[in-house]
Design a protein around this motif. Structure first.
Motif, mmCIF file in Angstrom:
data_model
loop_
_atom_site.group_PDB
_atom_site.id
_atom_site.type_symbol
_atom_site.label_atom_id
_atom_site.label_comp_id
_atom_site.label_asym_id
_atom_site.label_seq_id
_atom_site.Cartn_x
_atom_site.Cartn_y
_atom_site.Cartn_z
ATOM 1 N N PHE A 121 0.825 -1.205 0.000
ATOM 2 C CA PHE A 121 0.000 0.000 0.000
ATOM 3 C C PHE A 121 0.866 1.264 0.000
ATOM 4 N N GLY A 122 2.189 1.126 -0.086
ATOM 5 C CA GLY A 122 3.083 2.270 0.094
ATOM 6 C C GLY A 122 3.793 2.744 -1.158
ATOM 7 N N LEU A 123 3.076 2.826 -2.266
ATOM 8 C CA LEU A 123 3.689 3.218 -3.535
ATOM 9 C C LEU A 123 3.383 4.672 -3.885
ATOM 10 N N GLY A 124 3.215 5.505 -2.871
ATOM 11 C CA GLY A 124 2.754 6.870 -3.079
ATOM 12 C C GLY A 124 3.603 7.704 -3.999
ATOM 13 N N ASN A 125 4.914 7.600 -3.897
ATOM 14 C CA ASN A 125 5.763 8.434 -4.740
ATOM 15 C C ASN A 125 5.722 8.015 -6.209
ATOM 16 N N LEU A 126 5.630 6.730 -6.458
ATOM 17 C CA LEU A 126 5.443 6.293 -7.841
ATOM 18 C C LEU A 126 4.129 6.830 -8.386
ATOM 19 N N HIS A 127 3.110 6.747 -7.557
ATOM 20 C CA HIS A 127 1.777 7.190 -7.968
ATOM 21 C C HIS A 127 1.761 8.687 -8.262
ATOM 22 N N LYS A 128 2.552 9.452 -7.503
ATOM 23 C CA LYS A 128 2.626 10.892 -7.746
ATOM 24 C C LYS A 128 3.335 11.208 -9.059
ATOM 25 N N CYS A 129 4.334 10.405 -9.400
ATOM 26 C CA CYS A 129 5.201 10.719 -10.540
ATOM 27 C C CYS A 129 4.694 10.171 -11.861
ATOM 28 N N LEU A 130 4.006 9.043 -11.800
ATOM 29 C CA LEU A 130 3.596 8.371 -13.031
ATOM 30 C C LEU A 130 2.098 8.125 -13.035
ATOM 31 N N ALA A 131 1.444 8.533 -14.078
ATOM 32 C CA ALA A 131 0.000 8.327 -14.171
ATOM 33 C C ALA A 131 -0.348 6.848 -14.231
ATOM 34 N N THR A 132 0.571 6.027 -14.718
ATOM 35 C CA THR A 132 0.318 4.589 -14.842
ATOM 36 C C THR A 132 0.583 3.814 -13.562
ATOM 37 N N ALA A 133 1.177 4.454 -12.571
ATOM 38 C CA ALA A 133 1.535 3.752 -11.333
ATOM 39 C C ALA A 133 0.390 3.808 -10.335
ATOM 40 N N PRO A 134 -0.002 2.673 -9.763
ATOM 41 C CA PRO A 134 -1.047 2.675 -8.740
ATOM 42 C C PRO A 134 -0.493 3.070 -7.375
ATOM 43 N N GLN A 135 -1.397 3.389 -6.453
ATOM 44 C CA GLN A 135 -1.023 3.635 -5.065
ATOM 45 C C GLN A 135 -0.745 2.324 -4.341
ATOM 46 N N ALA A 136 -1.446 1.270 -4.724
ATOM 47 C CA ALA A 136 -1.340 -0.019 -4.030
ATOM 48 C C ALA A 136 -1.396 -1.158 -5.039
ATOM 49 N N ILE A 137 -0.731 -2.245 -4.681
ATOM 50 C CA ILE A 137 -0.656 -3.429 -5.541
ATOM 51 C C ILE A 137 -0.787 -4.674 -4.669
ATOM 52 N N ALA A 138 -1.449 -5.688 -5.196
ATOM 53 C CA ALA A 138 -1.504 -6.996 -4.537
ATOM 54 C C ALA A 138 -1.478 -8.073 -5.614
ATOM 55 N N PHE A 139 -0.636 -9.084 -5.420
ATOM 56 C CA PHE A 139 -0.550 -10.148 -6.412
ATOM 57 C C PHE A 139 0.135 -11.368 -5.799
ATOM 58 N N GLN A 140 0.063 -12.474 -6.496
ATOM 59 C CA GLN A 140 0.718 -13.710 -6.073
ATOM 60 C C GLN A 140 2.168 -13.658 -6.521
ATOM 61 N N ALA A 141 3.063 -13.497 -5.568
ATOM 62 C CA ALA A 141 4.477 -13.328 -5.881
ATOM 63 C C ALA A 141 5.127 -14.675 -6.158
ATOM 64 N N ARG A 142 6.102 -14.649 -7.027
ATOM 65 C CA ARG A 142 6.918 -15.837 -7.308
ATOM 66 C C ARG A 142 8.368 -15.445 -7.065
ATOM 67 N N ALA A 143 8.786 -15.668 -5.844
ATOM 68 C CA ALA A 143 10.086 -15.165 -5.405
ATOM 69 C C ALA A 143 11.232 -15.988 -5.990
ATOM 70 N N SER A 144 12.379 -15.311 -6.119
ATOM 71 C CA SER A 144 13.629 -15.955 -6.509
ATOM 72 C C SER A 144 14.724 -15.364 -5.636
ATOM 73 N N ASP A 145 15.959 -15.723 -5.920
ATOM 74 C CA ASP A 145 17.073 -15.184 -5.128
ATOM 75 C C ASP A 145 17.186 -13.671 -5.261
ATOM 76 N N HIS A 146 16.750 -13.140 -6.391
ATOM 77 C CA HIS A 146 16.934 -11.717 -6.665
ATOM 78 C C HIS A 146 15.633 -10.917 -6.653
ATOM 79 N N LEU A 147 14.503 -11.593 -6.490
ATOM 80 C CA LEU A 147 13.224 -10.910 -6.540
ATOM 81 C C LEU A 147 12.278 -11.445 -5.472
ATOM 82 N N PHE A 148 11.539 -10.550 -4.837
ATOM 83 C CA PHE A 148 10.370 -10.965 -4.066
ATOM 84 C C PHE A 148 9.185 -11.178 -4.998
ATOM 85 N N GLY A 149 9.170 -10.406 -6.059
ATOM 86 C CA GLY A 149 8.083 -10.529 -7.019
ATOM 87 C C GLY A 149 8.215 -9.495 -8.114
#
Length: 207
Positions: free
Chosen positions: A101-129
């Motif tokens: 729920f903490g994507l506020g700065n992206l949301h301020k800068c980019l019209a395509t960026a949401p304020q919040a995201i939820a999804f099924q993550a598929r983690a790896s050594d270099h990514l949470f998702g």
């Protein structure tokens, strides 16, 4: 700018509950006040999900959004200003679902960026998702091992967090009462609880 929630969770109770929480946060103006403060807003989300008996934890990371030839960072150590939290935190539910729920700065800068995201993550050594928002835009959460002063800042925010959580819980117990009160009086009553001490800027970095 209108806040948006990019919900890509499977059609389960968690999806319904996170959508309702987003609506509650929005109604109470919590994104306007804390939407760029990842530690605070995602701790509030964590407490709300735990109240509903979901196993949830905060994870330390930085986020990177890429759109065509642009790159935007949240919490990356190379783009931290003095006094800012040197990292990003988000919620991991049941070791499987990433809710942020903490994507506020992206949301301020980019019209395509949401304020919040939820999804099924598929983690790896270099990514949470990693999640594609469109054919041209994606956002990824990269793990980091340590955020300096995270424990101190978490403790410092706790009194304010407790007060806001109580406000949220009271609203959730009787949404109709709050809606009627707002319709009658138009203005929300100002909080008597202390604001977050402005010594530290919790807005995250972007580049």
């Amino acid at each position: 700018m209108t806040n948006t929630f990019f919900n890509k969770l499977p059609p389960t109770q968690l999806s319904k509950d996170t959508s309702q929480l987003f609506a509650d946060f929005e109604y109470l103006g919590l994104f306007d006040e804390y939407g760029s403060c990842c530690l605070f807003i995602n701790q509030l989300l964590l407490q709300s999900l735990r109240q509903k008996n979901y196993p949830v934890q905060l994870i330390s990371c930085y986020a990177l959004m890429e759109e065509q030839n642009q790159r935007f960072f949240l919490g990356h150590k190379d783009y931290i200003k003095p006094g800012q939290l040197a990292g990003h935190v988000t919620c991991l539910v049941n070791q499987e679902f990433l809710v942020d729920f903490g994507l506020g700065n992206l949301h301020k800068c980019l019209a395509t960026a949401p304020q919040a995201i939820a999804f099924q993550a598929r983690a790896s050594d270099h990514l949470f998702g990693e999640l594609y928002l469109s054919n041209l835009a994606k956002i990824a959460w990269h793990p980091i091992h340590d955020i300096p002063n995270l424990a101190f800042e978490t403790a410092r925010q706790q009194p304010k967090l407790d007060a806001v959580f109580q406000q949220l819980h009271a609203f959730q117990k009787n949404r109709l009462k709050f809606a009627i009160h707002r319709a009658l009086f138009k203005k929300r009553k100002k909080s008597t609880t202390p604001k977050l001490v402005p010594r530290t800027n919790f807005d995250e970095t972007y580049f």
